[in-house]
Design a protein around this motif. Structure first.
Motif, PDB file in Angstrom:
ATOM      1  N   GLU A 104       0.841  -1.196   0.000  1.00 15.74           N
ATOM      2  CA  GLU A 104       0.000   0.000   0.000  1.00 15.74           C
ATOM      3  C   GLU A 104       0.877   1.247   0.000  1.00 15.74           C
ATOM      4  O   GLU A 104       1.995   1.240   0.519  1.00 15.74           O
ATOM      5  CB  GLU A 104      -0.913   0.006   1.222  1.00 15.74           C
ATOM      6  CG  GLU A 104      -1.938  -1.107   1.227  1.00 15.74           C
ATOM      7  CD  GLU A 104      -2.858  -1.025   2.421  1.00 15.74           C
ATOM      8  OE1 GLU A 104      -2.704  -0.075   3.230  1.00 15.74           O
ATOM      9  OE2 GLU A 104      -3.733  -1.891   2.564  1.00 15.74           O
ATOM     10  N   PRO A 191      -5.026   4.318  -2.043  1.00 20.09           N
ATOM     11  CA  PRO A 191      -6.358   4.123  -1.440  1.00 20.09           C
ATOM     12  C   PRO A 191      -7.477   4.155  -2.457  1.00 20.09           C
ATOM     13  O   PRO A 191      -8.461   3.427  -2.341  1.00 20.09           O
ATOM     14  CB  PRO A 191      -6.443   5.279  -0.453  1.00 20.09           C
ATOM     15  CG  PRO A 191      -5.024   5.604  -0.122  1.00 20.09           C
ATOM     16  CD  PRO A 191      -4.265   5.380  -1.378  1.00 20.09           C
ATOM     17  N   GLU A 194      -7.886   0.790  -4.019  1.00 17.04           N
ATOM     18  CA  GLU A 194      -8.513  -0.186  -3.139  1.00 17.04           C
ATOM     19  C   GLU A 194     -10.023   0.026  -3.089  1.00 17.04           C
ATOM     20  O   GLU A 194     -10.807  -0.922  -3.089  1.00 17.04           O
ATOM     21  CB  GLU A 194      -7.914  -0.060  -1.730  1.00 17.04           C
ATOM     22  CG  GLU A 194      -6.443  -0.467  -1.667  1.00 17.04           C
ATOM     23  CD  GLU A 194      -5.887  -0.305  -0.271  1.00 17.04           C
ATOM     24  OE1 GLU A 194      -6.648   0.146   0.613  1.00 17.04           O
ATOM     25  OE2 GLU A 194      -4.708  -0.625  -0.051  1.00 17.04           O
TER      26      GLU A 194
END
Length: 211
Positions: A104, A191, A194
């Motif tokens: 991430e 993000p 995701e």
């Protein structure tokens, strides 16, 4: 009167003796015609033999040097060849390319690259530098003895990074070759990516069907 006759007779006798002696020498020379030539041939043969011995001596000096290594087994030649190849320090990495897969955004990845000095002299790591400030390598400052091991630790910071990424570290040593490269690569997920993956996942409607 008698003295004159006697003198004449003596002269004739001496003349006959001299003539007969000359004839005998001539006959001896005719009977042995090869006597003089034999001496000459013996001398010439001696000269020929001396010349031949001289030629043989020169030939021995001009003979090529024999290769004494032909009779040496390959098992004994191999260590000698290894000694020649191992002159000086030599670095060998266990791996030079690392993939971290997916991380991430904002995560850090640390990879340790191990190496061995397979040379016969101490190995010095002169420097280790990266292509960008997101990658920080660290390396040993002390020499690595022959047969010893060391490590280069590389940390990658994925802040402000997204998508496929790769970083290259250049290592400089006093061995040959002097320059070596270490690679890190992988995917950095943001993000938003995701969230998009969650939205694209179909809802589970099987529980409502039974009601």
């Amino acid at each position: 009167m008698y003295s004159i006759r006697f003198s004449t007779f003596l002269l004739v006798f001496l003349g006959l003796v001299i003539i007969s002696g000359c004839n005998s020498n001539t006959e001896n020379n005719q009977d042995n015609p090869d006597a003089d030539t034999t001496l000459v041939s013996d001398t010439s043969e001696t000269t020929v033999e001396e010349v031949d011995s001289t030629k043989i001596g020169k030939g021995e000096q001009e003979l090529p040097v024999k290769d004494t290594t032909k009779n040496i087994p390959d098992s004994e030649k191999a260590p000698e060849q290894e000694k020649i190849k191992k002159k000086g320090p030599k670095i060998s990495f266990a791996e030079t390319d690392y993939s971290w897969g997916e991380i991430e955004q904002g995560e850090k990845v640390t990879k340790t690259f191990t190496f061995t000095n397979i040379g016969d002299r101490p190995l010095n790591i002169l420097s280790a530098s990266a292509t960008c400030g997101c990658t920080m390598p660290s390396y040993p400052f002390l020499p690595i003895e022959p047969g010893g091991t060391g490590k280069i630790e590389v940390t990658y910071d994925s802040r402000l990074k997204a998508g496929p990424q790769q970083a290259k570290v250049t290592v400089q040593t006093d061995a040959r070759p002097k320059t070596h490269y270490l690679m890190l690569r992988g995917m950095v997920k943001t993000p938003s990516q995701e969230t998009k993956e969650v939205e694209e996942t179909p809802a589970d409607t099987t529980s409502n069907e039974g009601q």
